[in-house]
Design a protein around this motif. Sequence first.
Motif, PDB file in Angstrom:
ATOM      1  N   GLU A 153      50.335  27.694  50.168  1.00  0.00           N
ATOM      2  CA  GLU A 153      51.269  28.572  49.465  1.00  0.00           C
ATOM      3  C   GLU A 153      51.207  28.335  47.960  1.00  0.00           C
ATOM      4  N   ALA A 154      51.128  27.064  47.555  1.00  0.00           N
ATOM      5  CA  ALA A 154      51.060  26.738  46.128  1.00  0.00           C
ATOM      6  C   ALA A 154      49.781  27.291  45.505  1.00  0.00           C
ATOM      7  N   LEU A 155      48.681  27.176  46.225  1.00  0.00           N
ATOM      8  CA  LEU A 155      47.411  27.662  45.688  1.00  0.00           C
ATOM      9  C   LEU A 155      47.396  29.184  45.571  1.00  0.00           C
ATOM     10  N   PHE A 156      48.013  29.857  46.514  1.00  0.00           N
ATOM     11  CA  PHE A 156      48.106  31.315  46.403  1.00  0.00           C
ATOM     12  C   PHE A 156      49.040  31.714  45.254  1.00  0.00           C
ATOM     13  N   ASP A 157      50.080  30.911  45.014  1.00  0.00           N
ATOM     14  CA  ASP A 157      50.954  31.170  43.867  1.00  0.00           C
ATOM     15  C   ASP A 157      50.159  31.099  42.566  1.00  0.00           C
ATOM     16  N   LEU A 158      49.336  30.075  42.431  1.00  0.00           N
ATOM     17  CA  LEU A 158      48.533  29.914  41.219  1.00  0.00           C
ATOM     18  C   LEU A 158      47.463  30.999  41.112  1.00  0.00           C
ATOM     19  N   SER A 159      46.984  31.464  42.250  1.00  0.00           N
ATOM     20  CA  SER A 159      46.030  32.583  42.236  1.00  0.00           C
ATOM     21  C   SER A 159      46.709  33.845  41.718  1.00  0.00           C
ATOM     22  N   ALA A 160      47.969  34.053  42.137  1.00  0.00           N
ATOM     23  CA  ALA A 160      48.717  35.223  41.686  1.00  0.00           C
ATOM     24  C   ALA A 160      48.991  35.157  40.181  1.00  0.00           C
ATOM     25  N   GLN A 161      49.013  33.947  39.623  1.00  0.00           N
ATOM     26  CA  GLN A 161      49.235  33.777  38.188  1.00  0.00           C
ATOM     27  C   GLN A 161      47.934  33.860  37.394  1.00  0.00           C
ATOM     28  N   GLY A 162      46.832  34.073  38.098  1.00  0.00           N
ATOM     29  CA  GLY A 162      45.558  34.239  37.424  1.00  0.00           C
ATOM     30  C   GLY A 162      44.858  32.944  37.075  1.00  0.00           C
ATOM     31  N   LEU A 163      45.315  31.809  37.600  1.00  0.00           N
ATOM     32  CA  LEU A 163      44.718  30.519  37.259  1.00  0.00           C
ATOM     33  C   LEU A 163      43.647  30.085  38.252  1.00  0.00           C
ATOM     34  N   LEU A 164      43.738  30.580  39.484  1.00  0.00           N
ATOM     35  CA  LEU A 164      42.758  30.239  40.512  1.00  0.00           C
ATOM     36  C   LEU A 164      42.182  31.513  41.113  1.00  0.00           C
ATOM     37  N   GLU A 165      41.009  31.379  41.691  1.00  0.00           N
ATOM     38  CA  GLU A 165      40.405  32.440  42.495  1.00  0.00           C
ATOM     39  C   GLU A 165      40.284  31.915  43.917  1.00  0.00           C
ATOM     40  N   SER A 166      40.554  32.764  44.884  1.00  0.00           N
ATOM     41  CA  SER A 166      40.441  32.349  46.282  1.00  0.00           C
ATOM     42  C   SER A 166      39.230  33.005  46.929  1.00  0.00           C
ATOM     43  N   GLN A 214      37.540  33.331  50.886  1.00  0.00           N
ATOM     44  CA  GLN A 214      37.839  33.100  52.294  1.00  0.00           C
ATOM     45  C   GLN A 214      37.001  31.980  52.897  1.00  0.00           C
ATOM     46  N   HIS A 215      35.799  31.788  52.391  1.00  0.00           N
ATOM     47  CA  HIS A 215      34.885  30.818  52.987  1.00  0.00           C
ATOM     48  C   HIS A 215      34.767  29.527  52.185  1.00  0.00           C
ATOM     49  N   ARG A 216      35.023  29.588  50.877  1.00  0.00           N
ATOM     50  CA  ARG A 216      34.785  28.406  50.036  1.00  0.00           C
ATOM     51  C   ARG A 216      36.065  27.774  49.513  1.00  0.00           C
ATOM     52  N   GLY A 217      37.195  28.364  49.765  1.00  0.00           N
ATOM     53  CA  GLY A 217      38.452  27.784  49.305  1.00  0.00           C
ATOM     54  C   GLY A 217      38.903  28.392  47.993  1.00  0.00           C
ATOM     55  N   PHE A 218      39.218  27.537  47.030  1.00  0.00           N
ATOM     56  CA  PHE A 218      39.748  27.986  45.747  1.00  0.00           C
ATOM     57  C   PHE A 218      38.912  27.407  44.610  1.00  0.00           C
ATOM     58  N   ARG A 219      38.965  28.114  43.490  1.00  0.00           N
ATOM     59  CA  ARG A 219      38.282  27.586  42.319  1.00  0.00           C
ATOM     60  C   ARG A 219      39.062  27.972  41.077  1.00  0.00           C
ATOM     61  N   VAL A 220      39.017  27.085  40.069  1.00  0.00           N
ATOM     62  CA  VAL A 220      39.725  27.321  38.812  1.00  0.00           C
ATOM     63  C   VAL A 220      39.066  28.494  38.100  1.00  0.00           C
ATOM     64  N   TYR A 221      39.873  29.463  37.719  1.00  0.00           N
ATOM     65  CA  TYR A 221      39.347  30.685  37.100  1.00  0.00           C
ATOM     66  C   TYR A 221      38.668  30.368  35.771  1.00  0.00           C
ATOM     67  N   GLU A 222      37.545  31.013  35.519  1.00  0.00           N
ATOM     68  CA  GLU A 222      36.800  30.824  34.274  1.00  0.00           C
ATOM     69  C   GLU A 222      37.057  32.008  33.343  1.00  0.00           C
ATOM     70  N   PHE A 223      37.963  31.821  32.388  1.00  0.00           N
ATOM     71  CA  PHE A 223      38.236  32.860  31.404  1.00  0.00           C
ATOM     72  C   PHE A 223      37.118  32.896  30.362  1.00  0.00           C
ATOM     73  N   THR A 224      36.871  34.073  29.819  1.00  0.00           N
ATOM     74  CA  THR A 224      35.854  34.246  28.780  1.00  0.00           C
ATOM     75  C   THR A 224      36.523  34.422  27.421  1.00  0.00           C
ATOM     76  N   VAL A 225      35.709  34.403  26.381  1.00  0.00           N
ATOM     77  CA  VAL A 225      36.241  34.664  25.041  1.00  0.00           C
ATOM     78  C   VAL A 225      36.844  36.065  24.984  1.00  0.00           C
ATOM     79  N   ALA A 226      36.226  37.017  25.668  1.00  0.00           N
ATOM     80  CA  ALA A 226      36.762  38.382  25.706  1.00  0.00           C
ATOM     81  C   ALA A 226      38.136  38.390  26.376  1.00  0.00           C
ATOM     82  N   ASP A 227      38.298  37.598  27.439  1.00  0.00           N
ATOM     83  CA  ASP A 227      39.606  37.480  28.084  1.00  0.00           C
ATOM     84  C   ASP A 227      40.628  36.939  27.096  1.00  0.00           C
ATOM     85  N   TYR A 228      40.224  35.916  26.362  1.00  0.00           N
ATOM     86  CA  TYR A 228      41.131  35.284  25.405  1.00  0.00           C
ATOM     87  C   TYR A 228      41.561  36.276  24.320  1.00  0.00           C
ATOM     88  N   ARG A 229      40.611  37.034  23.811  1.00  0.00           N
ATOM     89  CA  ARG A 229      40.939  38.050  22.809  1.00  0.00           C
ATOM     90  C   ARG A 229      41.937  39.067  23.375  1.00  0.00           C
TER      91      ARG A 229
END
Length: 251
Positions: free
Chosen positions: A53-66, A68-83
Motif C-alpha cells: 500500500e505504501a509503495l502504491f501511495d508513492l507511485s501515485a505521488q510520482g516518485l515510484l514506477e510499478s 507487474q513483474h519486476r516490482g517497483f523502481r524509483v522514478y527517473e525525472f529528466t531535466v525537461a521534467d524539472y523545467r
Amino acid sequence: MRASGAVTRSTLRQQIADALRDEVLAGRLQPGREFTVKQIAEQYGVSATPVREALFDLSAQGLLESDQHRGFRVYEFTVADYRAMVEARSLVMDGVIREVFTGPPPAQAPHQAALVSVRRRAEEASRAARGGDLDILIGYDLRFWRELGALVGNSYITDFLHRLRVQAWVFAVPYLRGDADVREWLWNGHPELVAAITHRDRAALLSAVEDYNSHALSWAARLEAGDPAPPGQAPGPDRPDLPADPARPKP
C-alpha cells in the motif's frame, strides 16, 4: 519496525511511505533503483500488505514506477521534467501572490501568528542552504513552503505545490550530492520572501519568487550543458541497498 503501542495498518502504511520518501529525497534510493515488496517487508520486519500500500501511495505521488513483474523502481525525472515542474509552480504561484494581496492588512490578518513559525523555517532553510547542508535544507525547505502555502487557505493548491517540490528535490539531490559548487546552487531567499509577505510589499514578493524560479532554471541550464556530472558518475556517501530505519527524526 517496533512501536510502543498498537499500530494500525493505516499508520504502518504511512510510516513506511514516509520513510521511503525520505530515502528517495536524501538520494539513498537512487533514480532507477529497483526493489520488491518482499525486500522492503523483510527490511522493516512487517507484512507485505502495508508495504504494498505504501509503495502504491508513492507511485501515485510520482516518485515510484510499478511493474507487474519486476516490482517497483524509483522514478527517473529528466531535466525537461524539472523545467516543467518549475513552470507549473510558477503559474500557480502567480495566483497565490494575487491571493496574498486580497486579504486584510497584516495587523488584522488571522495568519500573523502563523508567519512567526514560517519565519523560523525560512531562517533555518536559508542557513542550511548557505552552508550547503542538503539533509537539513530539504526538510526545512519543504516545511517552509507547505506552511507558507497554508496561509492561502486552499489545501488543493498547497498539496499540489508540495508534490511538485518533493519531485523537484528527488530530481535535484543526486546531482547536488556530487557538486563541489553546491552552495552556489541552493536558493536561500526564504527570509526575503517572508519579509515581503509580512510587509505586503508586492514588488518585493514578485522579485523574490522570480529569483526563486530563475535560480532553478539557471541550474537546469547548467545541467543541460553537462555540468555537474550525471548522478551515476557523481561522488557521494556510501548508500545502503535499502533503508534501515523508518523512524528518523525530521527538522
